[in-house]
Design an enzyme around this catalytic site. Structure first.
Site, PDB file in Angstrom:
ATOM      1  CG  ASP A  55       3.968  10.601  11.802  1.00 47.56           C
ATOM      2  OD1 ASP A  55       4.242  11.777  11.487  1.00 47.56           O
ATOM      3  OD2 ASP A  55       4.138   9.636  11.035  1.00 47.56           O
ATOM      4  CB  VAL A 109       1.053   0.064   5.234  1.00 46.76           C
ATOM      5  CG1 VAL A 109      -0.342  -0.490   5.495  1.00 46.76           C
ATOM      6  CG2 VAL A 109       1.517   0.900   6.423  1.00 46.76           C
ATOM      7  CB  ILE A 138      -0.949   0.015   1.213  1.00 45.94           C
ATOM      8  CG1 ILE A 138      -1.936  -1.156   1.140  1.00 45.94           C
ATOM      9  CG2 ILE A 138      -1.705   1.336   1.287  1.00 45.94           C
ATOM     10  CD1 ILE A 138      -2.833  -1.276   2.362  1.00 45.94           C
ATOM     11  N   GLY A 139       1.894   1.258   0.839  1.00 43.96           N
ATOM     12  CA  GLY A 139       2.766   2.417   0.923  1.00 43.96           C
ATOM     13  C   GLY A 139       3.893   2.172   1.900  1.00 43.96           C
ATOM     14  CE  LYS A 199       4.220   1.739  10.319  1.00 45.07           C
ATOM     15  NZ  LYS A 199       3.971   3.155  10.549  1.00 45.07           N
ATOM     16  N   GLY A 257       7.222   4.296   4.313  1.00 47.08           N
ATOM     17  CA  GLY A 257       7.764   5.551   4.807  1.00 47.08           C
ATOM     18  C   GLY A 257       9.047   5.323   5.577  1.00 47.08           C
TER      19      GLY A 257
END
Length: 295
Positions: A135, A26, A18-19, A41, A21
């Site tokens: 965050d 994730v 999904i993404g 995650k 960082g």
């Protein structure tokens, strides 16, 4: 810790990324037992962490799973990966992020403020139970199919202590970090850091620019520490004085001058909406001018 698409972790099958960082990635996964989509995650493996650190991380992640609120994306499960780092299995929420919605002009002023109120209520619930997001930012808030805000990654920064001490390694979130976070002052870190982040979000929408400038990490960090945000009404004169006051109170550098609780912030916003003060843009959903924009 990278998970391979198609791999299985317990009863979960990894479907796609999904993404990712600074602190992890994730994934979309399928829960074979309950037949539902979930988000997983995974933290990047850190060989320098001791066994005690890893166990503390896992303990904290498990405690976060007990945090249940309609405005907070739920944690379903906590597993160990091959490095002993926790894999957090969370509710998968479809819908745009708050950042996407604001940029696309999906909000009137009233609906945006109602969204901020709901977010404040959710983080207030967590603060009362000893959790701080650390965050909070528009990309960490997703709007579900009903348009209700759902906070992602709540509390996961608890065990990502590097975020609070190494500014250069958290550049993606620096624009929303409070002065005490920039300084790595963990002794002073509490729910008022999340209130600061909400203030930044509101300022960006009302002023259509960031409260603190700086092209480089060090410049932005110094601005957060040393500069005062320009009064919003000097940039957008139509913003009501009370709305400017609420926003700038969230961005007071001394902790004691900010809202003490997220509930206090939510209450002031509710009173503003009930006061009948004219919003800075109209309430007609069909009017292009009525839409609140981030930039």
């Amino acid at each position: 810790s990278l998970l391979a698409v198609g791999s299985r972790i317990g009863r979960y099958t990894v479907k796609s990324l999904i993404g990712q960082g600074t602190f992890g990635a994730v994934y979309l996964a399928w829960d074979e037992t309950l037949e539902r989509q979930v988000a997983v995650k995974a933290s990047w493996a850190d060989p320098s962490e001791s066994t005690a650190d890893l166990e503390r991380n896992l303990t904290e992640a498990r405690s976060i799973a007990k945090l249940q609120h309609p405005g907070i994306v739920g944690v379903f499960d906590v597993l160990d990966d091959q490095h002993g780092l926790p894999l957090i299995v969370m509710e998968y929420v479809e819908g745009p992020t708050l950042l996407d919605a604001v940029r696309n002009g999906s909000f009137t002023t009233e609906s945006f403020l109602q969204t901020i109120i709901r977010i404040a209520d959710a983080i207030g619930f967590a603060h009362e139970r000893g959790f701080v997001h650390r965050d909070l930012k528009p990309s960490n808030i997703r709007l579900d199919t009903r348009g209700e805000p759902r906070i992602l990654d709540f509390g996961l920064a608890v065990h990502e202590s590097v975020q609070r001490s190494k500014v250069g390694e958290s550049a993606g979130s620096l624009a929303y970090m409070s002065p005490e976070q920039v300084l790595g002052d963990t002794n002073s870190l509490d729910g008022r850091a999340d209130i600061w982040a909400l203030g930044v979000m509101m300022y960006e929408v009302f002023a259509r620019r960031s409260p603190f400038g700086g092209d480089r990490i060090t410049e932005l960090a110094m601005a957060v520490l040393c500069s005062e945000p320009k009064p919003i009404r000097q940039i957008q004169p139509a913003i009501p004085r009370e709305l400017e006051r609420i926003c700038l109170k969230c961005l007071r550098k001394p902790l004691t001058e900010r809202y003490s609780t997220a509930g206090d912030l939510a209450q002031d916003l509710r009173e503003f909406l009930h006061s009948g003060d004219e919003p800075p843009v109209g309430r007609n959903q069909n009017s292009k001018q009525s839409r609140t924009r981030l930039y």
